[in-house]
Design an enzyme around this catalytic site. Structure first.
Site, PDB file in Angstrom:
ATOM      1  N   ASP A  80       0.844  -1.202   0.000  1.00  0.00           N
ATOM      2  CA  ASP A  80       0.000   0.000   0.000  1.00  0.00           C
ATOM      3  C   ASP A  80       0.877   1.249   0.000  1.00  0.00           C
ATOM      4  OD1 ASP A  80      -2.209   1.641   0.084  1.00  0.00           O
ATOM      5  OD2 ASP A  80      -2.888   1.009   2.063  1.00  0.00           O
ATOM      6  N   GLU A 102      -7.800  -0.344   4.877  1.00  0.00           N
ATOM      7  CA  GLU A 102      -6.341  -0.485   4.750  1.00  0.00           C
ATOM      8  C   GLU A 102      -5.747  -0.996   6.056  1.00  0.00           C
ATOM      9  OE1 GLU A 102      -5.616   3.005   1.407  1.00  0.00           O
ATOM     10  OE2 GLU A 102      -5.350   3.496   3.499  1.00  0.00           O
ATOM     11  N   LYS A 120       7.325  11.570   0.331  1.00  0.00           N
ATOM     12  CA  LYS A 120       6.480  11.136   1.450  1.00  0.00           C
ATOM     13  C   LYS A 120       7.281  10.900   2.730  1.00  0.00           C
ATOM     14  CE  LYS A 120       2.791  10.950  -1.212  1.00  0.00           C
ATOM     15  NZ  LYS A 120       2.035   9.767  -1.559  1.00  0.00           N
TER      16      LYS A 120
HETATM   17  C1  5RP Z   1      -5.612   5.970   0.631  1.00  0.00           C
HETATM   18  C2  5RP Z   1      -4.220   6.049   1.129  1.00  0.00           C
HETATM   19  C3  5RP Z   1      -3.118   6.136   0.108  1.00  0.00           C
HETATM   20  O1  5RP Z   1      -2.224   5.108   0.350  1.00  0.00           O
HETATM   21  C4  5RP Z   1      -2.425   7.452   0.257  1.00  0.00           C
HETATM   22  O2  5RP Z   1      -3.391   8.488   0.149  1.00  0.00           O
HETATM   23  C5  5RP Z   1      -1.328   7.634  -0.787  1.00  0.00           C
HETATM   24  O3  5RP Z   1      -1.899   7.834  -2.037  1.00  0.00           O
HETATM   25  P1  5RP Z   1      -1.029   8.036  -3.346  1.00  0.00           P
HETATM   26  O4  5RP Z   1      -0.385   6.732  -3.639  1.00  0.00           O
HETATM   27  O5  5RP Z   1      -2.069   8.429  -4.374  1.00  0.00           O
HETATM   28  O6  5RP Z   1      -0.027   9.149  -3.091  1.00  0.00           O
HETATM   29  O7  5RP Z   1      -3.946   6.021   2.300  1.00  0.00           O
HETATM   30  O8  5RP Z   1      -6.537   5.983   1.679  1.00  0.00           O
END
Ligand code: 5RP
Length: 221
Positions: A80, A102, A120
């Site tokens: 994820d 999640e 991030k």
């Molecule tokens: C969804 C999440 C996603 O993992 C998080 O928002 C990251 O998203 P992205 O890969 O689009 O940057 O927690 O609920």
């Protein structure tokens, strides 16, 4: 290299962790790249348990069977994304409003591989507004409790989660003790889940960078 290319690079690097069976799949733009990459190795695993309706639809469209977690049992691998990660691999998640499912799939998985672009990674969690999923009738009550904890909650209007609930995004928090704050917020009546993943952090963080995918494991505190 664009941020999206970095996300794709991290997603492709995560294929190395796929060892068969049923794979836990998260939600978001980085995970979308992972789902696309999974479609290229379909013979190497049985299917997926998904953390959102959006991811389920993408998996099915690519011919990847989607299983119910109740029948799949515990999973070896969950992949994820994240909105923020610190060096202990505590995460803030829920930008896509899928945080509760999640957290459930992460909890049911032996190894949690987080994939993200390098932006991030942060020293201290909290710049990204912290998502909290709440039962609709508890919205204002929970918001007042979050103010007491030092945050400024904003209702994500128009957003209804896959579970039929609402999201409050909490600004102004400097999350110095992620596991403690996760427990405190989860204990407010009406909170379904807070988007801090510290009690069950990621095991591995793969960051896409202009120099290639970089794997980070947790630093001890
Ligand atoms: C969804 C999440 C996603 O993992 C998080 O928002 C990251 O998203 P992205 O890969 O689009 O940057 O927690 O609920």
């Amino acid at each position: 290299m664009t941020q999206d290319e970095q996300k794709q690079q991290a997603a492709i690097a995560a294929l190395a962790y796929v060892e068969g069976g049923i794979i836990g799949v998260g939600t978001g733009s980085t995970v979308n790249h992972f789902i696309d990459a999974l479609a290229t190795i379909k013979g190497r695993f049985e299917g997926a348990v998904s953390s959102s309706e959006v991811s389920s639809a993408r998996l099915k469209a690519l011919g990847i069977p989607v299983h119910d977690l109740n029948s799949a049992g515990d999973l070896a691998l969950y992949v994820d994304g994240a909105d923020e990660a610190n060096r202990q691999l505590h995460l803030v998640k829920g930008g896509g409003a899928a945080l509760t499912r999640e957290k459930i799939v992460a909890g049911a998985s032996t190894r949690f591989v987080c994939i993200a672009d390098e932006s991030k990674l942060v020293d201290v969690l909290g710049k990204f507004p912290l998502p909290v999923e709440v039962i609709p009738m508890a919205r204002s009550f929970v918001a007042r409790q979050l103010v007491r904890l030092g945050g400024t909650p904003v209702w994500r209007e128009g957003c209804v989660t896959d579970n039929g609930n609402l999201i409050l995004d909490v600004m102004g928090l400097e999350i110095l003790e992620p596991a403690k704050l996760e427990q405190q917020i989860n204990n407010i009546p009406g909170v379904v889940t807070v988007g801090i993943f510290a009690l069950r952090p990621a095991d591995v963080l793969i960051l896409g960078t202009p120099a290639g995918a970089r794997t980070v494991t947790a630093e001890s505190t």
